[in-house]
Design a protein around this motif. Structure first.
Motif, PDB file in Angstrom:
ATOM      1  N   UNK A  24     -14.953   1.598   0.313  1.00 44.94           N
ATOM      2  CA  UNK A  24     -14.109   2.128  -0.765  1.00 44.94           C
ATOM      3  C   UNK A  24     -12.958   2.968  -0.218  1.00 44.94           C
ATOM      4  N   UNK A  25     -13.252   3.809   0.754  1.00 52.00           N
ATOM      5  CA  UNK A  25     -12.191   4.626   1.352  1.00 52.00           C
ATOM      6  C   UNK A  25     -11.148   3.734   2.012  1.00 52.00           C
ATOM      7  N   UNK A  26     -11.603   2.706   2.721  1.00 50.79           N
ATOM      8  CA  UNK A  26     -10.672   1.793   3.383  1.00 50.79           C
ATOM      9  C   UNK A  26      -9.825   1.045   2.364  1.00 50.79           C
ATOM     10  N   UNK A  27     -10.448   0.582   1.283  1.00 50.49           N
ATOM     11  CA  UNK A  27      -9.692  -0.123   0.232  1.00 50.49           C
ATOM     12  C   UNK A  27      -8.654   0.807  -0.389  1.00 50.49           C
ATOM     13  N   UNK A  28      -9.028   2.062  -0.602  1.00 47.71           N
ATOM     14  CA  UNK A  28      -8.079   3.022  -1.170  1.00 47.71           C
ATOM     15  C   UNK A  28      -6.893   3.233  -0.242  1.00 47.71           C
ATOM     16  N   UNK A  29      -7.143   3.280   1.068  1.00 45.72           N
ATOM     17  CA  UNK A  29      -6.044   3.413   2.030  1.00 45.72           C
ATOM     18  C   UNK A  29      -5.173   2.165   2.012  1.00 45.72           C
ATOM     19  N   UNK A  31      -4.590   0.206  -0.484  1.00 53.38           N
ATOM     20  CA  UNK A  31      -3.777   0.221  -1.711  1.00 53.38           C
ATOM     21  C   UNK A  31      -2.643   1.242  -1.590  1.00 53.38           C
ATOM     22  N   UNK A  32      -2.896   2.353  -0.910  1.00 49.71           N
ATOM     23  CA  UNK A  32      -1.825   3.313  -0.685  1.00 49.71           C
ATOM     24  C   UNK A  32      -0.740   2.701   0.197  1.00 49.71           C
ATOM     25  N   UNK A  33      -1.151   1.980   1.243  1.00 47.78           N
ATOM     26  CA  UNK A  33      -0.181   1.344   2.127  1.00 47.78           C
ATOM     27  C   UNK A  33       0.648   0.306   1.374  1.00 47.78           C
ATOM     28  N   UNK A  34      -0.006  -0.436   0.487  1.00 51.73           N
ATOM     29  CA  UNK A  34       0.722  -1.439  -0.298  1.00 51.73           C
ATOM     30  C   UNK A  34       1.739  -0.766  -1.222  1.00 51.73           C
ATOM     31  N   UNK A  92       2.471   2.670  14.139  1.00 59.01           N
ATOM     32  CA  UNK A  92       1.701   2.254  12.971  1.00 59.01           C
ATOM     33  C   UNK A  92       1.858   3.269  11.838  1.00 59.01           C
ATOM     34  N   UNK A  93       1.597   2.803  10.627  1.00 60.38           N
ATOM     35  CA  UNK A  93       1.743   3.665   9.463  1.00 60.38           C
ATOM     36  C   UNK A  93       0.570   4.616   9.321  1.00 60.38           C
ATOM     37  N   UNK A  94      -0.629   4.158   9.684  1.00 58.73           N
ATOM     38  CA  UNK A  94      -1.836   4.967   9.514  1.00 58.73           C
ATOM     39  C   UNK A  94      -2.816   4.685  10.648  1.00 58.73           C
ATOM     40  N   UNK A  95      -3.799   5.562  10.737  1.00 58.89           N
ATOM     41  CA  UNK A  95      -4.897   5.364  11.674  1.00 58.89           C
ATOM     42  C   UNK A  95      -6.174   5.891  11.066  1.00 58.89           C
ATOM     43  N   UNK A 131      -8.777   7.644  -5.566  1.00 62.58           N
ATOM     44  CA  UNK A 131      -8.786   6.195  -5.759  1.00 62.58           C
ATOM     45  C   UNK A 131     -10.120   5.601  -5.329  1.00 62.58           C
ATOM     46  N   UNK A 132     -10.663   6.056  -4.195  1.00 65.42           N
ATOM     47  CA  UNK A 132     -11.942   5.540  -3.714  1.00 65.42           C
ATOM     48  C   UNK A 132     -13.057   5.796  -4.722  1.00 65.42           C
TER      49      UNK A 132
END
Length: 471
Positions: A24-29, A31-34, A92-95, A131-132
């Motif tokens: 869930x946390x990864x999916x939320x990240x 969606x933020x990147x999108x 990269x945008x995130x890590x 979001x998560x």
């Protein structure tokens, strides 16, 4: 409920730290990147040696790939600062790091980094958490585990050399080589052995390593470098006649040190030593940054050089931001994290430990002598640190009493001012202080006090504990 603290999201394995919550946390990240339009810049992900860290990395990678986001996955357990450095190096945008840092072995967690390899701001982690928490399992988009290997969006990185070379390039390796120092290294069953050992042996140091096996229980100790947990390192330094001992916490972003006499050097002492070295020994100029629970001895070093110290709330992201704003030389906290101008914007125990070795080599003195010089130049400040566990229902009562009613004891020394923006900090006339705040990573209330004498610090710390019924 997913909540991020000052050092990321941390939960007990099998309770809050589950496959579902990691996804869930990864999916939320994702969606933020999108929403930001930065999916193409990709993410870096890595992990430490904790139980389920490697598996959780796999769960997250499946979700990143399912959302069409390029992933650089560090294939071996490695220091958290190495992931931060790689985010910056690759643009990269995130890590993301799968780690619970220095927490007990039953915990695991996630740290999130933003552009440039910085700890994510509270606004970022709050949005990701919200979001998560709103996502259902069916909302998570992921590739099947069998489709990960060979996926066109996946880059598997096995080498640490770019990160290690970046550290080596910043050190005076020639000076270290000719001092022939003997260092005992304690990675505390974590991830620092390969990195620190490589740097120090490249500098021709003699290096012995203890506590290097893979042990997800961390030898039964907390993987945090304190005087108590570093007793095996202290014994090794004394028995082997080493010049110093260097330890890092479980994910290698915090530092602990034993000097040649077997004395534990508190992170406050390390921060003061390195700031003084960078100003006096290397001729750097600039301010320092510390959090509200870190020694004011740093302020004396700054003042002696015509510099200033900026105080920020607890959480290394505040230190990073203020360093960038002020072009500070060094930033650190009393819990053992620090970084130096020109390196990553987050704490790095590998670089800090290496720089400390350079300092000893360049001085021609023993580490114990160097700190004696500090006290002779800047005087003495003594700190007491206490952490009080509490039942869940007591937190609301303590929060209301201290932070709403402002119920403080009558102190035996004059109060200059009180700060309330990050817990409570009382500044005393004459330079001492005490802080009261809830930990952002553990269920404890922390009371830190620094005064000119140990007796004064003990008295004021004890007074706060007694007043709040913490004893």
């Amino acid at each position: 409920m997913i909540n991020f603290g000052t050092g990321g999201w941390r939960e007990i394995i099998g309770d809050g730290f589950t496959r579902e919550n990691v996804r869930r946390i990864t999916q939320a990240l994702c969606e933020r990147m999108a929403a930001e339009g930065v999916e193409d810049r990709g993410v870096v992900i890595g992990h430490d040696r904790r139980f389920l860290s490697a598996e959780a990395t796999g769960w997250a990678v499946e979700v990143f790939l399912g959302n069409g986001i390029p992933v650089t996955s560090i294939a071996r357990p490695a220091p958290t600062p190495m992931f931060m450095w790689t985010v910056r190096d690759k643009g990269c945008a995130y890590g993301m790091a799968i780690t619970a840092s220095h927490n007990p072995a039953l915990y695991n967690g996630i740290k999130i980094f933003t552009e440039g390899g910085r700890d994510a701001e509270v606004s970022v982690t709050d949005e990701i958490a919200a979001r998560a928490n709103a996502l259902r399992d069916a909302d998570v988009v992921a590739v099947a585990p069998e489709d990960v290997s060979g996926h066109p969006l996946l880059t598997v990185q096995t080498s640490l050399n770019w990160y290690l070379d970046a550290i080596i390039d910043k050190l005076d390796m020639e000076t270290i080589r000719h001092r022939h120092l003997y260092v005992v290294l304690d990675p505390m069953f974590g991830v620092a052995q390969t990195s620190l050992q490589t740097v120090l042996m490249t500098a021709r140091c003699q290096v012995d390593v203890i506590n290097d096996r893979h042990d997800t229980l961390f030898g039964g100790r907390l993987p945090s470098p304190t005087a108590a947990t570093l007793e095996p390192l202290r014994q090794a330094v004394v028995e082997r006649g080493a010049d110093l001992g260097v330890a890092t916490d479980g994910d290698a972003d915090r530092l602990g040190v034993i000097d040649d006499q077997g004395h534990f050097l508190h992170p406050n002492q390390i921060l003061v030593l390195l700031y003084d070295y960078l100003l006096d020994g290397k001729g750097w100029k600039g301010p320092a940054v510390r959090n509200m629970s870190t020694t004011h001895l740093l302020d004396r070093v700054a003042a002696a050089h015509g510099e200033v110290v900026y105080e920020v709330p607890v959480g290394f992201k505040w230190i990073s931001a203020k360093m960038a704003e002020t072009d500070a030389v060094i930033g650190g906290e009393s819990s053992g994290g620090l970084t130096v101008r020109g390196h990553i914007a987050g704490k790095d125990g590998v670089y800090a430990g290496s720089l400390l070795v350079e300092m000893v080599a360049a001085s021609g003195k023993k580490l114990s002598e160097l700190y004696a010089d500090i006290l002779a130049k800047y005087g003495v400040m003594e700190m007491i640190e206490a952490a009080y566990a509490f039942a869940g229902e007591r937190k609301a009562d303590l929060e209301h009493r201290v932070f709403v009613q402002h119920d403080l004891p009558e102190f035996p020394v004059p109060v200059e001012r009180v700060r309330w923006d990050d817990g409570c900090k009382v500044y005393f006339a004459g330079g001492g202080w005490v802080t009261i705040r809830f930990s952002g990573t553990e269920p404890v209330l922390r009371v830190f006090c620094e005064m000119p004498t140990l007796a004064e610090a003990q008295a004021i710390s004890g007074l706060v504990a007694s007043h709040l019924g913490l004893n």
